[in-house]
Scaffold this motif. Structure first.
Motif, PDB file in Angstrom:
ATOM      1  N   MET B   1      35.084  38.470  38.555  1.00  0.00           N
ATOM      2  CA  MET B   1      35.447  39.142  40.010  1.00  0.00           C
ATOM      3  C   MET B   1      37.046  39.556  39.745  1.00  0.00           C
ATOM      4  SD  MET B   1      33.234  39.117  41.966  1.00  0.00           S
ATOM      5  CE  MET B   1      34.227  39.344  43.483  1.00  0.00           C
ATOM      6  N   ALA B   2      37.208  40.591  40.896  1.00  0.00           N
ATOM      7  CA  ALA B   2      38.552  40.954  40.850  1.00  0.00           C
ATOM      8  C   ALA B   2      39.565  40.014  41.016  1.00  0.00           C
ATOM      9  CB  ALA B   2      38.705  41.774  42.177  1.00  0.00           C
ATOM     10  N   PHE B   4      43.144  39.894  42.249  1.00  0.00           N
ATOM     11  CA  PHE B   4      44.379  40.517  42.780  1.00  0.00           C
ATOM     12  C   PHE B   4      45.660  40.114  42.653  1.00  0.00           C
ATOM     13  CE2 PHE B   4      40.717  42.860  45.042  1.00  0.00           C
ATOM     14  CZ  PHE B   4      41.031  44.131  44.463  1.00  0.00           C
ATOM     15  N   HIS B  14      55.232  50.376  49.836  1.00  0.00           N
ATOM     16  CA  HIS B  14      54.833  49.196  50.394  1.00  0.00           C
ATOM     17  C   HIS B  14      53.900  48.353  49.079  1.00  0.00           C
ATOM     18  CE1 HIS B  14      55.225  51.052  53.928  1.00  0.00           C
ATOM     19  NE2 HIS B  14      54.754  49.856  54.631  1.00  0.00           N
ATOM     20  N   ARG B  16      51.212  46.282  47.240  1.00  0.00           N
ATOM     21  CA  ARG B  16      49.361  46.547  47.385  1.00  0.00           C
ATOM     22  C   ARG B  16      48.853  45.623  46.634  1.00  0.00           C
ATOM     23  NH1 ARG B  16      49.491  50.227  51.680  1.00  0.00           N
ATOM     24  NH2 ARG B  16      51.205  51.697  51.111  1.00  0.00           N
ATOM     25  N   CYS B  19      44.398  44.677  40.971  1.00  0.00           N
ATOM     26  CA  CYS B  19      43.684  44.266  40.297  1.00  0.00           C
ATOM     27  C   CYS B  19      44.236  43.713  39.028  1.00  0.00           C
ATOM     28  CB  CYS B  19      42.332  44.302  40.177  1.00  0.00           C
ATOM     29  SG  CYS B  19      41.110  43.368  39.423  1.00  0.00           S
ATOM     30  N   CYS B  22      41.366  44.833  36.155  1.00  0.00           N
ATOM     31  CA  CYS B  22      41.051  46.472  35.945  1.00  0.00           C
ATOM     32  C   CYS B  22      42.134  47.344  36.274  1.00  0.00           C
ATOM     33  CB  CYS B  22      39.639  46.544  36.375  1.00  0.00           C
ATOM     34  SG  CYS B  22      39.528  46.936  38.297  1.00  0.00           S
ATOM     35  N   GLY B  23      43.025  46.889  36.894  1.00  0.00           N
ATOM     36  CA  GLY B  23      44.281  47.805  37.347  1.00  0.00           C
ATOM     37  C   GLY B  23      43.819  48.737  38.666  1.00  0.00           C
ATOM     38  N   PHE B  24      42.594  48.535  39.312  1.00  0.00           N
ATOM     39  CA  PHE B  24      42.438  48.967  40.516  1.00  0.00           C
ATOM     40  C   PHE B  24      43.354  48.601  41.618  1.00  0.00           C
ATOM     41  CE2 PHE B  24      40.009  49.259  44.574  1.00  0.00           C
ATOM     42  CZ  PHE B  24      39.905  50.460  44.831  1.00  0.00           C
ATOM     43  N   ALA B  26      43.978  48.245  45.513  1.00  0.00           N
ATOM     44  CA  ALA B  26      43.068  48.309  46.566  1.00  0.00           C
ATOM     45  C   ALA B  26      43.976  48.657  47.995  1.00  0.00           C
ATOM     46  CB  ALA B  26      42.362  46.754  46.936  1.00  0.00           C
ATOM     47  N   GLN B  28      44.857  48.859  51.235  1.00  0.00           N
ATOM     48  CA  GLN B  28      44.275  48.505  52.604  1.00  0.00           C
ATOM     49  C   GLN B  28      44.756  49.024  53.777  1.00  0.00           C
ATOM     50  OE1 GLN B  28      44.420  43.953  52.015  1.00  0.00           O
ATOM     51  NE2 GLN B  28      42.263  44.004  51.659  1.00  0.00           N
TER      52      GLN B  28
END
Lengths: 190, 190
Positions: B1-2, B4, B14, B16, B19, B22-24, B26, B28
């Motif tokens: 699972m992610a 973060f 800002h 953020r 993850c 995986c480096g994603f 997100a 928001q």
């Protein structure tokens, strides 16, 4: 890196991006841009962009709304960040959808805050900032079509009182109502 | 699972959620809720929620805007999904911020489409749907405080013409302008 495939998550009705590596569901929703037509003596505050896209072209002080702020607070923050301007929001001038790129723009009419005298300075995302009368606006150097839409909305209303679009009530300016219990909320509102 | 962690990506201002697996990133941002006060013969269309949160309580036909639609299209889609109602949007009644939960609500006033006769039916997310005069509204069973805000905005304006908040121009109803070239866009707009 994230490795997204399209799938409909359980209980959902739309396909979403689901990461095959970690299972994360990247819900993608339209993003809100908040900005202002800031007016002083019949002139509008505009910024020449220092960043892509459309670097070197003119826009209104506007940008992506962040979590934890209201639309009005976001518009005021962007005016400060991009134009060094302390503004007083007057009301909603227009709500524009750019469906192609998943964007909703909420554009306010505003004046300068404090004593109302225009004070501004280019922020890090602006090359220069200035006040323009209608005939002085650099029409052939606008950054985005929606800048024109907002300017047209301003021209249509001018300095007249803004219309009916309501915003948060005076007793809950930030949507911070502490509970979801409707009866309490209603009593608060009465 | 992610997995973060909080970090400021390059070129951002800002923090953020990034993850660690995986480096994603997100991003928001606030989400847009679109909905309507649908009026027929002075009565308003309301839905009793079949889903959490606030299952069993009454709300307006409204929900999260999806990518690829305008605010008006989203409101019309929600009216169809939740209340089986074909509606005609009249204009913006209010724009409300719920900063606590990162939500912006764009609420329209609308009437029933076609010949204007009220036709509706509970969709899968509604237990029942009905038309209510002001004094018949189930005030002690409202799902959310913002339902009250929208109803108050309706009461304030009634059937009067809606005010000034502009929407997309007639020649670009969906924000589908094909290019970012300002001169073309301006010429299109003239």
């Amino acid at each position: 890196m994230a490795n997204f495939t399209r799938a409909v998550p359980d209980g959902d009705t739309h396909e979403r991006d689901v990461c095959a590596a970690c299972g994360f569901i990247a819900y993608q929703n339209p993003k809100v841009v908040v900005g202002s037509v800031v007016v002083a003596d019949g002139k509008v505050l505009m910024c020449r962009r220092a960043i892509e896209p459309r670097k070197g072209f003119w826009t209104l002080p506007a940008g992506y709304m962040e979590l934890g702020e209201t639309v009005e607070e976001g518009a005021a923050r962007e005016a400060m960040e991009e134009a060094g301007a302390d503004i007083a929001i007057e009301g909603i001038l227009g709500v524009f959808s750019i469906a192609r790129i998943g964007q909703v723009q909420v554009i306010f009419r505003a004046r300068f805050g404090g004593d109302g005298a225009p004070r501004f300075a280019a922020g890090p995302e602006s090359l220069e900032v200035g006040l323009f009368g209608w005939d002085e606006i650099p029409w052939d150097q606008l950054a985005f079509p929606s800048v024109r839409w907002a300017l047209d909305a301003w021209r249509a209303i001018g300095a007249e009182p803004l219309g009916q679009a309501a915003s948060n009530p005076a007793d809950d300016r930030r949507g911070m109502h502490p509970t979801m219990r409707a009866r309490d909320a209603i009593q608060d509102g009465l």
